[in-house]
Design an enzyme around this catalytic site. Structure first.
Site, PDB file in Angstrom:
ATOM      1  N   LYS A   1       0.835  -1.201  -0.083  1.00  0.00           N
ATOM      2  CA  LYS A   1       0.018   0.060  -0.038  1.00  0.00           C
ATOM      3  C   LYS A   1       0.953   1.231   0.123  1.00  0.00           C
ATOM      4  CE  LYS A   1      -3.618   2.561   2.620  1.00  0.00           C
ATOM      5  NZ  LYS A   1      -4.523   2.351   3.611  1.00  0.00           N
TER       6      LYS A   1
ATOM      7  N   ARG B   1     -10.548  10.108   2.485  1.00  0.00           N
ATOM      8  CA  ARG B   1     -10.334  10.570   3.802  1.00  0.00           C
ATOM      9  C   ARG B   1     -11.302  11.775   3.983  1.00  0.00           C
ATOM     10  NH1 ARG B   1      -3.642  10.931   3.329  1.00  0.00           N
ATOM     11  NH2 ARG B   1      -3.299   8.823   3.243  1.00  0.00           N
TER      12      ARG B   1
ATOM     13  N   LYS C   1       1.490   9.718   5.757  1.00  0.00           N
ATOM     14  CA  LYS C   1       1.581   8.312   6.347  1.00  0.00           C
ATOM     15  C   LYS C   1       2.820   7.756   5.696  1.00  0.00           C
ATOM     16  CE  LYS C   1      -3.308   7.863   6.953  1.00  0.00           C
ATOM     17  NZ  LYS C   1      -4.512   7.062   6.908  1.00  0.00           N
TER      18      LYS C   1
ATOM     19  N   GLU D   1       7.503  -6.606   0.806  1.00  0.00           N
ATOM     20  CA  GLU D   1       6.163  -6.445   1.674  1.00  0.00           C
ATOM     21  C   GLU D   1       5.274  -7.806   1.212  1.00  0.00           C
ATOM     22  OE1 GLU D   1       4.962  -4.571   3.805  1.00  0.00           O
ATOM     23  OE2 GLU D   1       6.379  -2.813   3.730  1.00  0.00           O
TER      24      GLU D   1
ATOM     25  N   LYS E   1      -2.354  -1.595  -3.636  1.00  0.00           N
ATOM     26  CA  LYS E   1      -3.156  -0.282  -3.800  1.00  0.00           C
ATOM     27  C   LYS E   1      -2.128   0.923  -4.104  1.00  0.00           C
ATOM     28  CE  LYS E   1      -6.107   2.058  -0.257  1.00  0.00           C
ATOM     29  NZ  LYS E   1      -6.763   1.964   1.006  1.00  0.00           N
TER      30      LYS E   1
ATOM     31  N   SER F   1     -10.203   5.833  -4.178  1.00  0.00           N
ATOM     32  CA  SER F   1     -11.282   6.783  -4.557  1.00  0.00           C
ATOM     33  C   SER F   1     -10.880   7.877  -5.201  1.00  0.00           C
ATOM     34  CB  SER F   1     -11.396   7.671  -2.737  1.00  0.00           C
ATOM     35  OG  SER F   1     -10.299   7.965  -2.216  1.00  0.00           O
TER      36      SER F   1
ATOM     37  N   TYR G   1     -15.346   1.461  -6.165  1.00  0.00           N
ATOM     38  CA  TYR G   1     -17.090   2.064  -5.986  1.00  0.00           C
ATOM     39  C   TYR G   1     -17.707   1.891  -7.125  1.00  0.00           C
ATOM     40  CZ  TYR G   1     -13.853   3.615  -2.139  1.00  0.00           C
ATOM     41  OH  TYR G   1     -12.789   3.520  -1.059  1.00  0.00           O
TER      42      TYR G   1
HETATM   43  C1  PBG Z   1      -7.100   3.508   5.942  1.00  0.00           C
HETATM   44  C2  PBG Z   1      -7.555   3.456   4.633  1.00  0.00           C
HETATM   45  C3  PBG Z   1      -7.382   4.267   3.374  1.00  0.00           C
HETATM   46  C4  PBG Z   1      -7.932   3.735   2.223  1.00  0.00           C
HETATM   47  C5  PBG Z   1      -8.549   2.471   2.859  1.00  0.00           C
HETATM   48  N1  PBG Z   1      -8.169   2.264   3.936  1.00  0.00           N
HETATM   49  C6  PBG Z   1      -6.933   5.745   3.335  1.00  0.00           C
HETATM   50  C7  PBG Z   1      -5.523   5.924   4.044  1.00  0.00           C
HETATM   51  O1  PBG Z   1      -4.749   5.103   4.070  1.00  0.00           O
HETATM   52  O2  PBG Z   1      -5.276   7.180   4.227  1.00  0.00           O
HETATM   53  C8  PBG Z   1      -8.394   4.445   0.772  1.00  0.00           C
HETATM   54  C9  PBG Z   1      -9.225   3.810  -0.093  1.00  0.00           C
HETATM   55  C10 PBG Z   1      -9.514   4.785  -1.002  1.00  0.00           C
HETATM   56  O3  PBG Z   1      -8.860   6.048  -1.387  1.00  0.00           O
HETATM   57  O4  PBG Z   1     -10.495   4.785  -1.766  1.00  0.00           O
HETATM   58  N2  PBG Z   1      -6.432   2.469   6.580  1.00  0.00           N
END
Ligand code: PBG
Length: 330
Positions: free
Chosen positions: A196, A206, A223, A239, A254, A280, A319
């Site tokens: 990720k 978010r 992050k 990973e 992701k 998203s 989505y």
């Molecule tokens: C949080 C999480 C995130 C997403 C899924 N789980 C956001 C992040 O890591 O800040 C993102 C999903 C998306 O953008 O559709 N642990």
């Protein structure tokens, strides 16, 4: 001149094209992410994600029934946590009567065959908007793992089929697996967000959950100390191998579309199922262009999702799952 090899022969009409087609998208490929909030019979539109809503449990259950009828057999669920329930330890995350736990129970009750994959991470529960606990201004890896394990057991007790840790702490798959085994949840799987990346494409998500890292002195505002650096590719395999060793059942990569090189590379190396998250921001870009009449919405959705599958995904978190299912069913 005689041309002996004419590649266009196999593209002459739709029948021959369908005969030689290598990748076929079906509703079996989809996992629908859903945002849940407290209340009754209410849904709130998410402006940066047209067509996506935060819903109360009752409307979520109704939506799950519709999704299942359309052939979408898995949901990935996220909570919008009330401000007064947030703290540093994510205590609400393992409340057996928490919003997440109640949602799981009610979906299972109404649509028992639906695979429920709750998100496991602290960010929606954290006053700091981080996926982990903060100790002395840092994200505390090992303390976070204990909480993630507790949260996972609580979600398994509520009826989750597969827990989906998205936090990127080191060693959390092993911690969660151990806790699930010790509590008898031997058939609850782990879909680990193995590779990720720290990505700007999570913006709309978010804002949907109000889960962005908050502005506190001395606390990281992004992050990057736990999510991967987008300049890297080999690191993704590292990973993935670690999470497999620790007991993951499914591996997630992701974001999706800008990271299909990573998907293809991991696909060549591992035999476990691969999930890809069409996040998203990818959804928002497509919708924004479609709303302006710059892209054909339906065609772009099917093409994008098929390309993710072609790269090596066994399942796609998207989505657009409901929309795509309706298109594929026609
Ligand atoms: C949080 C999480 C995130 C997403 C899924 N789980 C956001 C992040 O890591 O800040 C993102 C999903 C998306 O953008 O559709 N642990």
């Amino acid at each position: 001149m005689i041309i002996f090899s004419r590649n266009r022969r196999l593209r002459t009409n739709e029948s021959i094209r369908s005969l030689v087609r290598e990748t076929v998208l079906t509703t079996n490929d989809f996992v629908m992410p859903m945002f849940i909030m407290e209340g009754e019979n209410t849904q709130e539109a998410i402006p940066s994600m047209p067509g996506i809503f935060r819903r109360t449990i009752d409307l979520t259950v109704k939506e799950c029934k519709e999704l299942f009828t359309l052939g979408v057999k898995a949901v990935n669920i996220y909570m919008k946590v009330s401000e007064n329930l947030k703290d540093n330890l994510g205590t609400e995350a393992w409340n057996k009567d928490g919003l997440m736990q109640r949602t799981i129970r009610e979906i299972k009750n109404a649509v028992p065959e639906m695979i429920i994959m709750p998100d496991v991470a602290l960010d929606p529960y954290s006053i700091y908007g981080h996926d982990g606990i903060i100790t002395n201004g840092q994200i505390d890896n090992d303390a976070t793992n204990e909480v993630l394990a507790r949260m996972s057991v609580s979600l398994a007790e509520a009826g989750a089929d597969i827990v989906a840790p998205s936090d990127m702490m080191d060693g959390r798959v092993a911690a969660i697996r151990e806790a699930l085994e010790e509590t008898g949840h031997i058939n609850v799987g782990i879909l680990s967000y193995a590779a990720k990346y720290a990505s700007s494409y999570y913006g709309p998500f978010r804002s949907a959950l109000d889960s962005a890292p908050k502005d506190f002195n001395e606390i990281p505002k992004d992050k990057k100390t736990y999510q991967m650096d987008f300049h890297n590719s080999r690191e993704a395999l590292n990973e993935v191998y670690k999470d497999i060793e620790e007991g993951a059942d499914i591996i997630m990569i992701k974001p999706g579309l800008p990271y299909l090189d990573i998907v293809a590379k991991v696909r060549q190396e591992i035999d476990l199922p691969i999930a890809v998250y069409n996040v998203s921001g990818e959804y928002a870009m497509l919708k924004a262009a479609a709303q302006n009449g710059w892209l054909d919405n339906d065609k772009a959705i099917i093409e994008s999702l098929t390309c993710i599958k072609r790269a090596g995904a066994d399942m796609i978190f998207t989505y657009a799952a409901k929309e795509a299912a309706i298109l594929l069913n026609h």
